[in-house]
Scaffold this active site. Sequence first.
Site, mmCIF file in Angstrom:
data_model
loop_
_atom_site.group_PDB
_atom_site.id
_atom_site.type_symbol
_atom_site.label_atom_id
_atom_site.label_comp_id
_atom_site.label_asym_id
_atom_site.label_seq_id
_atom_site.Cartn_x
_atom_site.Cartn_y
_atom_site.Cartn_z
ATOM 1 N N LEU A 2 74.438 -12.690 24.055
ATOM 2 C CA LEU A 2 75.814 -13.165 24.162
ATOM 3 C C LEU A 2 76.746 -11.962 24.292
ATOM 4 O O LEU A 2 76.759 -11.082 23.427
ATOM 5 C CB LEU A 2 76.215 -13.960 22.918
ATOM 6 C CG LEU A 2 75.491 -15.275 22.603
ATOM 7 C CD1 LEU A 2 74.117 -15.029 21.996
ATOM 8 C CD2 LEU A 2 76.327 -16.090 21.634
ATOM 9 N N GLY B 297 79.817 -9.670 20.378
ATOM 10 C CA GLY B 297 78.525 -9.538 21.034
ATOM 11 C C GLY B 297 77.358 -9.708 20.079
ATOM 12 O O GLY B 297 77.372 -9.198 18.974
ATOM 13 N N SER B 298 76.307 -10.408 20.506
ATOM 14 C CA SER B 298 75.189 -10.669 19.618
ATOM 15 C C SER B 298 74.022 -11.240 20.410
ATOM 16 O O SER B 298 74.045 -11.303 21.636
ATOM 17 C CB SER B 298 75.612 -11.639 18.514
ATOM 18 O OG SER B 298 76.361 -12.714 19.054
ATOM 19 N N ARG B 299 72.995 -11.685 19.673
ATOM 20 C CA ARG B 299 71.787 -12.207 20.315
ATOM 21 C C ARG B 299 71.212 -13.342 19.480
ATOM 22 O O ARG B 299 71.329 -13.354 18.255
ATOM 23 C CB ARG B 299 70.770 -11.068 20.457
ATOM 24 C CG ARG B 299 69.362 -11.488 20.849
ATOM 25 C CD ARG B 299 68.488 -10.281 20.990
ATOM 26 N NE ARG B 299 67.073 -10.614 20.876
ATOM 27 C CZ ARG B 299 66.097 -9.726 20.960
ATOM 28 N NH1 ARG B 299 66.365 -8.449 21.153
ATOM 29 N NH2 ARG B 299 64.833 -10.107 20.843
#
Length: 207
Positions: free
Chosen positions: A85, A172-174
């Site tokens: 993301l 931001g991330s995953r």
Amino acid sequence: MVRDGYIYGLSLLAVAVVVGWLTGAWAWAILPLLLAAFFLWFFRDPERAIPSTPGLIVSPADGLVTEAVTIQTPAGERKRVSIFLNVFDVHVNRAPIAGTIASVDYQKGKYMNAMNPTCAEVNERNIVILRGEGIEIVFKQIAGLLARRIVFPYKIGDRVERGQRVGMMKFGSRTDIVMPGDAELQVRVGQRVKGGSSVIAIMGAKR
């Protein structure tokens, strides 16, 4: 919209008004106004059409598929999909299946770039095991380079429905999702998905 959007957005709107009023130069209010608009947009929470067909596993997040592979675990073969993301994606997470929360394991960690495969093991993360529809799903919220807070308000024993909002990751991330080995993947690397509405896997006919 997620509540945080109102908190950040309205706070910055107030700052813009105060700065403009105190300085008499409304040009100084442009930056907080732009930031307010960004936060109101970032924390958007659009409605999604959730597929109801039995056996479907939907995406837990919006973003870019960076991995769709078969892996070996101590419990046997599994399928894993990783979704990255960026700051422009909707960051609300959704339940991939209907079921009961069997485990929630929050782990502190680093803030490496979420595109780095190593981040799944060393970054701040929240690992959720969800059981339902005859299967077990492992759902990981993984902080990225900018993310500083993972939100997951549910606890062990809570029931969630497919596509239900279950939390979010700020900036931001995953997200990783580990599924049974006979799940038939419906996504590929480089594909963009939407949380709750994009089907990422179908349980195999052998089940």
